[in-house]
Design an enzyme around this catalytic site. Structure first.
Site, PDB file in Angstrom:
ATOM      1  N   PHE A  18      82.704  15.783  16.881  1.00  0.00           N
ATOM      2  CA  PHE A  18      81.789  15.116  17.707  1.00  0.00           C
ATOM      3  C   PHE A  18      82.430  14.073  18.721  1.00  0.00           C
ATOM      4  O   PHE A  18      82.868  13.240  18.342  1.00  0.00           O
ATOM      5  CB  PHE A  18      80.581  15.203  17.321  1.00  0.00           C
ATOM      6  CG  PHE A  18      79.325  15.151  18.171  1.00  0.00           C
ATOM      7  CD1 PHE A  18      78.961  16.213  18.943  1.00  0.00           C
ATOM      8  CD2 PHE A  18      78.694  13.743  18.504  1.00  0.00           C
ATOM      9  CE1 PHE A  18      78.057  16.120  19.701  1.00  0.00           C
ATOM     10  CE2 PHE A  18      77.681  13.753  19.509  1.00  0.00           C
ATOM     11  CZ  PHE A  18      77.286  15.070  20.202  1.00  0.00           C
ATOM     12  N   ASP A  52      81.746  13.009   8.348  1.00  0.00           N
ATOM     13  CA  ASP A  52      80.532  13.423   9.008  1.00  0.00           C
ATOM     14  C   ASP A  52      79.646  14.591   8.677  1.00  0.00           C
ATOM     15  O   ASP A  52      80.373  15.633   8.945  1.00  0.00           O
ATOM     16  CB  ASP A  52      80.688  13.036  10.723  1.00  0.00           C
ATOM     17  CG  ASP A  52      79.183  13.087  11.402  1.00  0.00           C
ATOM     18  OD1 ASP A  52      78.486  13.569  10.865  1.00  0.00           O
ATOM     19  OD2 ASP A  52      79.443  12.468  12.500  1.00  0.00           O
ATOM     20  N   TYR A  80      67.823  14.589  11.935  1.00  0.00           N
ATOM     21  CA  TYR A  80      67.022  15.248  12.843  1.00  0.00           C
ATOM     22  C   TYR A  80      67.449  16.759  13.115  1.00  0.00           C
ATOM     23  O   TYR A  80      66.895  17.399  13.892  1.00  0.00           O
ATOM     24  CB  TYR A  80      66.972  14.769  14.398  1.00  0.00           C
ATOM     25  CG  TYR A  80      68.303  14.140  14.903  1.00  0.00           C
ATOM     26  CD1 TYR A  80      69.100  15.173  15.425  1.00  0.00           C
ATOM     27  CD2 TYR A  80      68.860  12.861  14.768  1.00  0.00           C
ATOM     28  CE1 TYR A  80      70.289  14.791  16.104  1.00  0.00           C
ATOM     29  CE2 TYR A  80      70.145  12.297  15.292  1.00  0.00           C
ATOM     30  CZ  TYR A  80      70.625  13.482  15.869  1.00  0.00           C
ATOM     31  OH  TYR A  80      72.086  13.011  16.456  1.00  0.00           O
ATOM     32  N   LYS A  81      68.585  17.183  12.558  1.00  0.00           N
ATOM     33  CA  LYS A  81      68.918  18.497  12.631  1.00  0.00           C
ATOM     34  C   LYS A  81      68.450  19.464  11.565  1.00  0.00           C
ATOM     35  O   LYS A  81      67.258  19.689  11.461  1.00  0.00           O
ATOM     36  CB  LYS A  81      70.560  18.633  12.692  1.00  0.00           C
ATOM     37  CG  LYS A  81      71.342  17.901  13.812  1.00  0.00           C
ATOM     38  CD  LYS A  81      72.588  18.015  13.940  1.00  0.00           C
ATOM     39  CE  LYS A  81      73.420  17.123  15.079  1.00  0.00           C
ATOM     40  NZ  LYS A  81      73.095  17.365  16.316  1.00  0.00           N
ATOM     41  N   ARG A  85      75.654  28.793  21.796  1.00  0.00           N
ATOM     42  CA  ARG A  85      75.468  28.270  20.346  1.00  0.00           C
ATOM     43  C   ARG A  85      74.252  28.604  19.623  1.00  0.00           C
ATOM     44  O   ARG A  85      73.174  28.348  20.232  1.00  0.00           O
ATOM     45  CB  ARG A  85      75.803  26.710  20.291  1.00  0.00           C
ATOM     46  CG  ARG A  85      76.074  26.258  19.026  1.00  0.00           C
ATOM     47  CD  ARG A  85      76.392  24.655  18.959  1.00  0.00           C
ATOM     48  NE  ARG A  85      75.297  24.065  19.354  1.00  0.00           N
ATOM     49  CZ  ARG A  85      75.238  22.798  18.800  1.00  0.00           C
ATOM     50  NH1 ARG A  85      76.096  21.996  18.219  1.00  0.00           N
ATOM     51  NH2 ARG A  85      74.119  21.898  18.938  1.00  0.00           N
TER      52      ARG A  85
END
Length: 395
Positions: free
Chosen positions: A113, A182, A207-208, A354
């Site tokens: 990321f 990560d 939060y995912k 996605r």
């Protein structure tokens, strides 16, 4: 097989929406609204500052961390919550570099990321280190005797490609380096086992797939063998051995507590605690099996209905996380048309559609509807309307 209809019922999913964007933001757990309201009414309103002791706010980052530990293969007392993921990446990477003072190479890959790479680039500049970025498939071959820290995101945010954590960590260790992972696209989506992989540091967001809500706090894990020696550059008040002694000089707290920085976000942690309740009776093996079932069905369905789309994810489910992406030259417009039709995924530049699959609330009916709507939009050209080409601030 676990009955995922029970966990699906625990989430508020708007009528008419097939939500396949939990890899960006999880939906709201039904219990979160009441939990936060109760915290505000019974704790903040009535206890005022006394809530730090009476309601356990001060200990909340460790309490919640222990609940996440079970989902990432860590032990009690090894995970702590707080701050943002970028802050936790900075802390873990700086601590890892300090443990290898004779080496100054950080290795990552181009699928990481961008925020992680930004943090690493800035930290490398400040500490006189070098950030080396290679293709994801070249990581193993790039691990050399000059390496200090291998820093990778386990599941690629665009393609869903999943690194072999145990193998790459072992390779890093044989080279005398440390491994930092990560878990932003792993925690709550795949069967993570940090202890089994013998990793050194790990960070992640909530939060995912963990459904803690927008801006929910991040977590950090340190392997117990490093807990007494890890010294992050970012030293905060809450990470002091005795915060309320108000010493002029910093003394790190024992263990993972030293990775605390600022005042914990108590309201956000209350929402996250409610979100974590849904995991109490669920095994990671059942989660992973359902994830593979959903993603395999989606790939088969899209390739049969939309042969013009190009799979951008590994075909082998063992090398893939819980998301699938396809390429299309007008991916942004296609995704906006999908969202307008009630199928929510997201777009990643330059041409990626996605889709995230969260077994907690997605099922095969979601797969079937998403495939059908996508096929219709691609084939009838309805994506090619002016409003679907207008780029929003958040894509």
């Amino acid at each position: 097989m676990f009955d995922f209809s029970k966990t699906r019922a625990a989430f508020h999913l708007p009528d008419g929406v097939t939500y396949l964007d939990g890899n960006s933001l999880g939906p709201m757990p039904r219990a979160a609204q009441g939990r936060v309201a109760a915290m505000m009414a019974d704790e903040w309103s009535e206890m005022l500052i006394g809530g730090w002791n009476k309601a356990g706010w001060y200990a909340q980052p460790r309490r919640v961390g222990d609940r996440i530990a079970r989902l990432i293969g860590a032990g009690p007392g090894e995970v702590v919550m707080g701050d943002t993921l970028s802050i936790k990446v900075f802390q873990a990477l700086s601590a890892a570099l300090a443990l290898r003072p004779d080496r100054r190479v950080i290795l990552s890959d181009s699928g990481n990321f961008p925020s992680d790479l930004y943090v690493a680039e800035g930290l490398a500049r400040a500490m006189g280190a070098t950030l080396r970025v290679v293709d994801p498939g070249d990581v193993a071959q790039a691990i050399g005797d000059d390496l200090a820290v291998l820093m990778l995101t386990e599941v690629d945010y665009r393609t869903g490609r999943r690194h072999d954590m145990a193998d790459l960590t072992a390779r890093a260790h044989r080279a005398g380096a440390l491994a930092l992972w990560d878990l932003a696209h792993s925690a709550g989506a795949v069967d993570v086992d940090l202890t089994g992989a013998d990793a050194d540091f790990a960070v992640g967001c909530t939060y995912k797939y963990l459904n803690g809500g927008p801006g929910a706090p991040a977590f950090i894990w340190t392997h117990p063998r490093h807990a007494a020696a890890a010294q992050p550059i970012l030293q905060g008040w809450m990470g002091h051995a005795a915060p309320f002694a108000f010493d002029a000089e910093y003394r790190p707290a024992p263990g993972i507590e030293r990775m605390r920085v600022g005042t914990p976000p108590v309201i956000a942690l209350a929402a996250l605690e409610a979100a974590l309740d849904v995991w109490d009776d669920l095994s990671l093996s059942d989660l992973r099996a359902q994830s593979i079932r959903l993603t395999q069905a989606f790939i088969a369905g899209v390739e049969a209905a939309c042969p013009e789309l190009v799979l951008n994810s590994p075909r082998d489910p063992q090398g893939r996380g819980s998301q699938v992406s396809f390429r299309h030259p007008q991916a942004y417009a296609v995704m906006q048309a999908l969202i307008a039709a009630g199928v929510v995924g997201d777009f990643r530049a330059p041409d990626v559609l996605r889709f995230g699959f969260a077994p907690l609330y997605n099922d095969l009916a979601d797969v079937e509807r998403a495939v059908g709507v996508l096929a219709r939009i691609v084939h009838d050209g309805s994506w090619d309307r002016a409003e679907f080409h207008q780029k929003a601030d958040v894509t």
